[in-house]
Design an enzyme around this catalytic site. Structure first.
Site, PDB file in Angstrom:
ATOM      1  N   TYR A  68      32.772  70.139  36.089  1.00  0.00           N
ATOM      2  CA  TYR A  68      32.602  68.833  36.714  1.00  0.00           C
ATOM      3  C   TYR A  68      33.905  68.050  36.580  1.00  0.00           C
ATOM      4  CZ  TYR A  68      27.506  69.656  36.454  1.00  0.00           C
ATOM      5  OH  TYR A  68      26.241  70.167  36.574  1.00  0.00           O
ATOM      6  N   HIS A 137      25.835  78.395  33.607  1.00  0.00           N
ATOM      7  CA  HIS A 137      25.680  77.533  34.780  1.00  0.00           C
ATOM      8  C   HIS A 137      24.996  78.259  35.937  1.00  0.00           C
ATOM      9  CE1 HIS A 137      27.779  73.736  36.526  1.00  0.00           C
ATOM     10  NE2 HIS A 137      26.549  73.849  36.981  1.00  0.00           N
ATOM     11  N   LEU A 218      14.815  62.724  41.216  1.00  0.00           N
ATOM     12  CA  LEU A 218      14.649  61.699  42.257  1.00  0.00           C
ATOM     13  C   LEU A 218      15.039  62.237  43.627  1.00  0.00           C
ATOM     14  CD1 LEU A 218      16.037  58.586  40.335  1.00  0.00           C
ATOM     15  CD2 LEU A 218      13.687  59.397  40.515  1.00  0.00           C
ATOM     16  N   GLY A 219      15.092  63.569  43.747  1.00  0.00           N
ATOM     17  CA  GLY A 219      15.408  64.145  45.051  1.00  0.00           C
ATOM     18  C   GLY A 219      16.764  63.719  45.570  1.00  0.00           C
ATOM     19  N   ARG A 220      17.781  63.760  44.683  1.00  0.00           N
ATOM     20  CA  ARG A 220      19.152  63.346  45.034  1.00  0.00           C
ATOM     21  C   ARG A 220      19.206  61.883  45.451  1.00  0.00           C
ATOM     22  NH1 ARG A 220      21.750  67.897  43.133  1.00  0.00           N
ATOM     23  NH2 ARG A 220      20.742  69.741  43.957  1.00  0.00           N
ATOM     24  N   GLY A 225      13.690  55.686  47.706  1.00  0.00           N
ATOM     25  CA  GLY A 225      13.431  54.850  48.874  1.00  0.00           C
ATOM     26  C   GLY A 225      14.602  53.970  49.241  1.00  0.00           C
TER      27      GLY A 225
END
Length: 338
Positions: A68, A137, A218-220, A225
């Site tokens: 990263y 990884h 959180l789904g990316r 929302g």
């Protein structure tokens, strides 16, 4: 001095989860990848303050990887945790190849020699004597997983690593690895719109007494929302995710609209409901959030103390059954085991 004020503690202490045979972690962990790249411009100062505020608020597990940055995120995390080492678990990963001058991925290396060199380099960048949780990884299909895990076991025996784990593996691979050395965790994507782990991996984790670190709960960001794909930075990698591309996003936004309505009806923020659902999947499941700003910490951590009723869980299962999301998780699946 005002900038040094930590995020307020949540109303209840953050619950803990057992990971493998010797580690326990806060139910919500902090993933630090986005503090260095992938999600548009990063604010290093705010990232460090977010890590420190997370410690103050009760987060005990912090996740990074050697590539990263590339090769800068571990240094950032090590700096942020200086003086707080005895309060936290550090998780990092090895096995993917990148170059400091070229951000593209160059393949995988699960050879014992690479694993040993990568661990020594990670220890130096983090500024620590031991890594609490060291993960492969991605599985290198050129090297039997038993050989890679054997090298990781050597690191445990040498006192450089406390426990080992894997990332994005099938149940069969987990069992092969666990036959060589105890595996504390598997890290895989897990959320209402990414439920691939449920059929085989979750039962296998219980079988070998390991935990799941569910990343992207959180789904990316989609399940908050608040994600506006059109306003993402040009270098935000989510622009290329199939689920957020034309042809898929319309269907997924229909699901999201119903999900947001449910969250509001149940007096929760959508992000809290998404996290509470992940944490309800088992006592060995930790939600790895990628928060990069202090303003989101308290809300996310409060989700760990939100109990969902069986009726609520059933309603969410009806709304988001496995496979409900349109589109693949990644544009390129070549580095996902199986």
């Amino acid at each position: 001095m005002a900038d040094a004020v930590a995020a307020p503690r949540p109303a209840h202490p953050v619950p803990r989860r057992r990971l493998g045979r010797e580690l326990s972690s806060s139910a919500v962990a902090l993933g630090c990848m986005g503090m260095s790249e992938f999600y548009g411009p990063a604010d290093r100062t705010e990232s460090i303050r977010t890590v420190q505020a997370a410690v103050d608020a009760g987060v005990t597990l912090f996740d990074t990887a050697d590539v990263y940055g590339p090769f800068t995120n571990e240094r950032l995390l090590g700096e942020a945790l200086r003086g707080r080492r005895d309060q936290v678990l550090i998780s990092t990963k090895a096995g993917q190849l990148r170059s400091a001058d070229d951000p593209g991925y160059r393949g995988l290396d699960g050879s014992p020699g690479h694993i040993h060199r990568a661990c020594d380099a990670s220890l130096e960048r983090l500024g620590v004597d031991v890594i609490d949780l060291y993960l492969l990884h991605r599985v290198d299909r050129k090297v039997p997983v038993e050989e890679t895990v054997g090298a990781m076991a050597d690191l445990v025996a040498a006192g450089k690593v406390r426990a080992i784990g894997l990332s994005e593996v099938r149940a069969a691979t987990l069992r092969r690895a666990a036959a060589v050395h105890p595996v504390a965790v598997v890290q895989s994507e897990y959320s209402l719109w990414s439920r691939d782990v449920e059929d085989e991996l979750l039962p296998a984790l219980r079988e070998v007494d390991a935990g799941l670190i569910g990343y992207a709960p959180l789904g990316r960001g989609f399940l908050t929302g608040r994600l506006d794909v059109a306003r993402l930075a040009d270098d935000d990698y989510r622009r290329g995710l199939p689920r957020l591309r034309p042809g898929n996003i319309d269907r997924n936004e229909e699901l999201l609209l119903s999900f947001v309505r449910l969250a509001r009806a149940w007096d929760m923020a959508p992000a809290q409901l998404a996290l509470a659902w992940v944490l309800a999947r088992g006592p060995n499941v930790v939600a790895l959030t990628g928060t990069t700003r202090r303003s989101h910490l308290t809300q996310n951590l409060a989700a760990a103390s939100i109990p969902l009723t069986p009726e609520q869980l059933t309603e969410l299962d009806v709304l988001f059954p496995p496979g409900a999301a349109a589109g693949d998780r990644y544009a390129n699946r070549t580095t996902i085991d199986g």
